[in-house]
Design a protein around this motif. Sequence first.
Motif, PDB file in Angstrom:
ATOM      1  N   ALA A   1      25.111  18.766  -5.439  1.00  0.00           N
ATOM      2  CA  ALA A   1      23.893  19.488  -5.809  1.00  0.00           C
ATOM      3  C   ALA A   1      22.709  18.552  -5.593  1.00  0.00           C
ATOM      4  N   SER A   2      22.012  18.726  -4.487  1.00  0.00           N
ATOM      5  CA  SER A   2      20.942  17.799  -4.132  1.00  0.00           C
ATOM      6  C   SER A   2      19.830  17.783  -5.169  1.00  0.00           C
TER       7      SER A   2
ATOM      8  N   LEU B   1      19.601  26.069  -8.473  1.00  0.00           N
ATOM      9  CA  LEU B   1      20.249  24.764  -8.499  1.00  0.00           C
ATOM     10  C   LEU B   1      21.693  24.860  -8.014  1.00  0.00           C
ATOM     11  N   GLY B   2      22.106  23.846  -7.271  1.00  0.00           N
ATOM     12  CA  GLY B   2      23.502  23.729  -6.877  1.00  0.00           C
ATOM     13  C   GLY B   2      23.974  24.788  -5.902  1.00  0.00           C
TER      14      GLY B   2
ATOM     15  N   SER C   1      10.417  18.480 -12.454  1.00  0.00           N
ATOM     16  CA  SER C   1      11.125  19.593 -11.828  1.00  0.00           C
ATOM     17  C   SER C   1      11.778  19.109 -10.543  1.00  0.00           C
ATOM     18  N   CYS C   2      12.743  19.881 -10.077  1.00  0.00           N
ATOM     19  CA  CYS C   2      13.458  19.514  -8.858  1.00  0.00           C
ATOM     20  C   CYS C   2      13.769  20.763  -8.053  1.00  0.00           C
ATOM     21  N   SER C   3      14.064  20.536  -6.785  1.00  0.00           N
ATOM     22  CA  SER C   3      14.456  21.642  -5.909  1.00  0.00           C
ATOM     23  C   SER C   3      15.578  21.179  -5.001  1.00  0.00           C
ATOM     24  N   ASP C   4      16.588  22.007  -4.857  1.00  0.00           N
ATOM     25  CA  ASP C   4      17.637  21.745  -3.875  1.00  0.00           C
ATOM     26  C   ASP C   4      17.039  21.743  -2.473  1.00  0.00           C
ATOM     27  N   SER C   5      17.781  21.172  -1.527  1.00  0.00           N
ATOM     28  CA  SER C   5      17.354  21.206  -0.136  1.00  0.00           C
ATOM     29  C   SER C   5      18.411  21.900   0.705  1.00  0.00           C
ATOM     30  N   GLY C   6      18.033  22.244   1.926  1.00  0.00           N
ATOM     31  CA  GLY C   6      19.010  22.772   2.858  1.00  0.00           C
ATOM     32  C   GLY C   6      18.793  24.213   3.257  1.00  0.00           C
TER      33      GLY C   6
END
Length: 426
Positions: free
Chosen positions: A74-75, A114-115, A194-199
Motif C-alpha cells: 500500500a504505497s 487506500l491500499g 494526508s496521503c494518497s496511493d499511487s499508480g
Amino acid sequence: MGKRVVITGLGVCAPNGVGIADFTQALQNGKSGIRFQSKLKDLNFSCQIAGEPLVRDNLVNHYFTPLQLRGLNASGIVFGVLAGTDAWKDAGLSIASKETPDWNAGVIFGTGILGVDKLRESIHQIDEGKVRRLGSTSVLQTMASGISAYLGGILGCGNQVTTNSSACTTGTEGILMAYERISAGKADYILTGSCSDSGPYIWGGFDAMRILPSNYNSNPAEASRPMSATAVGFVPGSGAGAMVLESLESAKRRGATIYAEVLGGAQNSGGQRGEGSMTAPNSEAVQRCIVAAVKNSGVESAAIDTINGHLTATAKDPVEIQNWCEALQRSGHNFPYINSFKGTIGHCLAAAGSIECVGTILQFKENKVFGNVNCNDLHPDIENLVASAKIPHQTLDFQPNITAKASFGFGDVNACVIFGRYKEPE
C-alpha cells in the motif's frame, strides 16, 4: 478564547523530494517531480506522466519493522508513515513506551482511497479460492483508517486517532480538525497530514474523464501549468505531507522549535448548487470559505501577504483567482503574492493539501516565496485581475507574515487555513 496552536514538526514524501531538506531545495529551484511512467504507456493511458515519490527500499526499512513490511503493498501507507514519523521526530517528540500510550498525543491523518494495489491482490486471491492466503494485514492496508492506525501504533498515541477524507481538501481539512481539538484543550499535540496511493488504479478514472494532459508525455516537466494560458489539465500525483500541531504552552514547555502559528480557518460546501457540482466548485461557497477563514483568524484581509492556492492547471484557475480577489477585496498590485506548487509536484489528490501546506510553512522558515513554474504565458483573465509581479516565476526573498492556504475538492467541498509567523506573547 481557545489555546494558541503552533506547528512544531514537518515531514514530507513528495514527487520532487522525500524529506524536508530535499523538498525545500526542490521548491526553491523549481525542480519537477513529474516523470514519464512506462506502466501507464503499457496500459494505454492517454496521459502517461505522473508525480510519484521516489522512495528507496533501504529507506523504508528504517520506518517499518520486518513484521510490518511482510506483505505490505500500500504505497499510501508507506508515504504517510515516512512523512508522519519524520514530522514527529522533527518536533522532538518521543515514542511512547510499550506499556502506556501518550494520552495527550493524537493522529488525524487523511486519505482518499487506500491500499488499492493490496485490494486488487486480495480480490484475485479470493476469486481463485485462496482466501486463506490473504494474510493478516490485508484489512489493515485497505481500510481507510489504516494510515492513522499505523501511525498511532508506531508512535503510541492515546488521544484521538482517526482518518478524514474529503477528496482534494483532505489535508487542509485535517489541519483545521487538529487545530480545533488542540485549541479546545482536548489534546496537547496532534500529528496531522494526508496521503494518497499511487499508480494506474488511482489515476485511471481521471484519465478516462479526459481531464489529464496527454500531449506532454515526452516532456513531463512542462505538463503541469497552473495559471497558464496553455494549461490543458492537471497531472496526477501522490505522496504525503505531515505536520505536528501543538498548543503553544506545550511547545514552550518542551522548548520546541516553532515554525509558524495556525491562526484559524474555515470549511464549507457549495452543496453542488448553482455552478457547483461533483467536480466543480461553487464560487460563492469558495468566497464565503475564504472570508470566514480570515474572520475566524482575527486578521484583516489587507494583512495577508502570501497565498498558496489550489490552482490545479485547469480552466478553473482564472475562476479561483477571481474568487480570491472578491473574497479579499484586493486586486492588481494590491494582491498578495500567490503561488501553486502543482507545477512541480502535480495534483497529489488527497495528499495535495498536506504536501502544499508543508511547502507553505517552509516559506516562513526560509523567508522565501517559492516560484511558480510553467506559467510564463499567464492566462489573460488572470493577468487582468492580478499584477504579474504578484505571481513570481522565480523564488523570491520575502518574509511572509500571514499566509492563506486553500484547497477545493470533488464534492464541492472547501477548506481555507490561515498561517501566521509566530510572535512571542506580549
